[in-house]
Design a protein around this motif. Structure first.
Motif: not given
Length: 109
Positions: A1-7, A11-24, A45-48, A50-54
């Motif tokens: 399962m994929e989850t996304t969040n903004v961290v 100072k307003g710097r950060g990331e939009v993060q995506l996890s798949s099954d608990g892995k970055n 990540d290269p292993q992910y 082609g799955r539409g993660f971007a």
């Protein structure tokens, strides 16, 4: 399962993060300086690949911008290409340089 969040840091710097099954699985590097949000880089990540993660990252980025009334400056080539491909979908949150210069040009008239 994929989850996304903004961290973000204080100072307003950060990331939009995506996890798949608990892995970055991917991220977008961003800076929030209201009323703008600059996105610099998208990485999956290269292993992910082609799955539409971007696109999942983009969806979270756009949702965050809309919820927080921010305009996105798409310095990231991927995000910029998506905005150019579907301008009508992103017109409400796409900050274009001419928006800021059009106000300046009226001062000289």
């Amino acid at each position: 399962m994929e989850t996304t969040n903004v961290v973000l840091n204080e100072k307003g710097r950060g990331e939009v993060q995506l996890s798949s099954d608990g892995k970055n699985a991917g991220k977008m590097d961003i800076l929030v300086h209201a009323p703008r949000l600059t996105v610099y880089h998208t990485e999956v990540d290269p292993q992910y690949e082609g799955r539409g993660f971007a696109k999942l990252l983009l969806k979270e980025l756009v949702s965050y911008a809309r919820k927080n009334d921010l305009k996105i400056i798409p310095l990231c080539p991927f995000v910029h290409a998506q905005f150019k491909r579907r301008p009508e979908e992103y017109q409400d949150i796409w900050f274009k340089k001419e928006e800021s210069t059009s106000h300046d040009s009226t001062k000289n008239n």
